[in-house]
Design a protein around this motif. Sequence first.
Motif, PDB file in Angstrom:
ATOM      1  N   THR A 134      53.092  44.730  37.503  1.00 54.50           N
ATOM      2  CA  THR A 134      53.770  45.122  38.529  1.00 54.50           C
ATOM      3  C   THR A 134      52.829  45.385  39.684  1.00 54.50           C
ATOM      4  N   VAL A 135      51.700  45.894  39.564  1.00 58.27           N
ATOM      5  CA  VAL A 135      50.901  46.100  40.603  1.00 58.27           C
ATOM      6  C   VAL A 135      50.468  45.159  41.335  1.00 58.27           C
ATOM      7  N   THR A 136      50.049  43.969  40.650  1.00 66.67           N
ATOM      8  CA  THR A 136      49.994  42.720  41.345  1.00 66.67           C
ATOM      9  C   THR A 136      51.179  42.069  42.109  1.00 66.67           C
ATOM     10  N   LEU A 137      52.065  42.115  41.692  1.00 63.72           N
ATOM     11  CA  LEU A 137      53.324  41.876  42.497  1.00 63.72           C
ATOM     12  C   LEU A 137      53.549  42.671  43.655  1.00 63.72           C
ATOM     13  N   GLU A 138      53.388  44.020  43.437  1.00 61.70           N
ATOM     14  CA  GLU A 138      53.464  44.827  44.749  1.00 61.70           C
ATOM     15  C   GLU A 138      52.490  44.475  45.739  1.00 61.70           C
ATOM     16  N   ARG A 139      51.237  44.110  45.266  1.00 59.22           N
ATOM     17  CA  ARG A 139      49.973  43.930  46.307  1.00 59.22           C
ATOM     18  C   ARG A 139      50.442  42.621  46.931  1.00 59.22           C
ATOM     19  N   ILE A 140      50.598  41.716  46.211  1.00 59.83           N
ATOM     20  CA  ILE A 140      51.173  40.265  47.052  1.00 59.83           C
ATOM     21  C   ILE A 140      52.464  40.315  47.846  1.00 59.83           C
ATOM     22  N   ALA A 141      53.239  41.083  47.317  1.00 57.58           N
ATOM     23  CA  ALA A 141      54.568  41.481  48.489  1.00 57.58           C
ATOM     24  C   ALA A 141      53.798  42.301  49.615  1.00 57.58           C
ATOM     25  N   GLN A 182      40.011  42.953  44.220  1.00 61.09           N
ATOM     26  CA  GLN A 182      40.541  43.544  43.382  1.00 61.09           C
ATOM     27  C   GLN A 182      41.034  42.501  42.064  1.00 61.09           C
ATOM     28  N   ALA A 183      41.825  41.775  42.598  1.00 65.44           N
ATOM     29  CA  ALA A 183      42.406  40.761  41.761  1.00 65.44           C
ATOM     30  C   ALA A 183      41.437  39.798  41.028  1.00 65.44           C
ATOM     31  N   HIS A 184      40.349  39.570  41.671  1.00 60.97           N
ATOM     32  CA  HIS A 184      39.258  38.730  41.375  1.00 60.97           C
ATOM     33  C   HIS A 184      38.367  39.422  40.316  1.00 60.97           C
ATOM     34  N   GLY A 185      38.510  40.824  40.133  1.00 58.70           N
ATOM     35  CA  GLY A 185      37.586  41.494  39.020  1.00 58.70           C
ATOM     36  C   GLY A 185      36.300  41.454  39.951  1.00 58.70           C
ATOM     37  N   ALA A 186      35.165  41.866  38.938  1.00 61.21           N
ATOM     38  CA  ALA A 186      33.917  41.624  39.698  1.00 61.21           C
ATOM     39  C   ALA A 186      33.283  40.572  40.258  1.00 61.21           C
TER      40      ALA A 186
END
Length: 402
Positions: A296-303, A355-359
Amino acid sequence: MNFEYSAKTQELRGRLHAFMERHIYPNERPFYEEVARGDRWQPVSILEALKEEARAEGLWNLFLPDSKRGAGLTNLEYAPLCEIMGRVIWAPEVFNCSAPDTGNMETIERYGTPEQKEQWLAPLLDGKIRSAFAMTEPLVASSDATNIESRIVPDGDHYIINGRKWWSSGASDPRCKLFIVMGQTEPEHPNRHLRQSMILVPRDAAGLTVVRNLTVFGYDDAPHGHAEVLFENVRVPAENLLLGEGRGFEIAQGRLGPGRIHHCMRLIGLAERALEDMCKRTLSRVAFGKPIAEQTVTLERIAESRILIDQARLLVLNAAYMMDTVGNKVARKEIAMIKVAAPNMACQVIDWAIQAHGAAGLSGDFTLAYNYAQARTLRFADGPDEVHRNAIGKMELAKYQM
């Protein structure tokens, strides 16, 4: 108000997209690998070869409006092209559309004498030389440009320049042959906005020293760079003065308006690419039993990224439209608004992509870390956020003051 792209812009957008796919994206890693080898401050052969390709395809000097020497595009027509070029940090130079040269060329085109144009503008437009803009100083708060202390003192048929500047982008490039310098000619003038002037200074003038290269979050941006520069009794002919004594702020406002459009649209290009990277990465990675893209957090950030990018783009296109139709002075609030909105938007979107790519997002394996450093820098370039917010607030309050 119509933001539909003109037929000319649509055609150029298609050609630029194709050029980026064929020549720019495949050369991103080779570009940085070449910079890392040998003398990092020398011109990059890959980029120089691509310039010839761009010139041959007629994708050259697209930025310069109302000129026989450029594409003759309006701000609104050029803005979406800037976005495409901005997707890769070094790409604008391929098309001779990179800062600070674009701002310097516009300045000389608008305010220079025929002799100044022949000596400096022609080789800049041809891509034979590069230039730097020397305004910011280390010893004063340069967000208030009336603080600038460098002196431009008349001495017979010459001016003598003394002062220390920094963040003079491009000054370390061996192709840099010209500085446009801002300094005081009339320090006692009762109007503090009429104390400053601008003057053309050849890079090889005696007394001009590049002291050091500055870093941005650890990046030195070679081979372009940002330098601290010392002017010690630098003597130049009086005819090198631009427009006249006390006209420095007038020139700066004419120079910075289009430049802010360019910076903001390039940032939108960076943010669009970061969003693309975020989507691709989160679709390909699984965490806690499902693709990261389904969290959900990813979908929110993409939107939210999509919303922020489109909002910023419309703000910039509106500012460009107003500059074209009512002029820079009337559009000053809209220009100030985009200068706050676009860098903050880009920083946020790129941060979420990291953040989505990690380190991995912090590494040099992806473009995100370097692009974040560039976006964060532009919250200072052409004036810090605080100055623009104050200006916007004052203009809003003025509506209600009797």
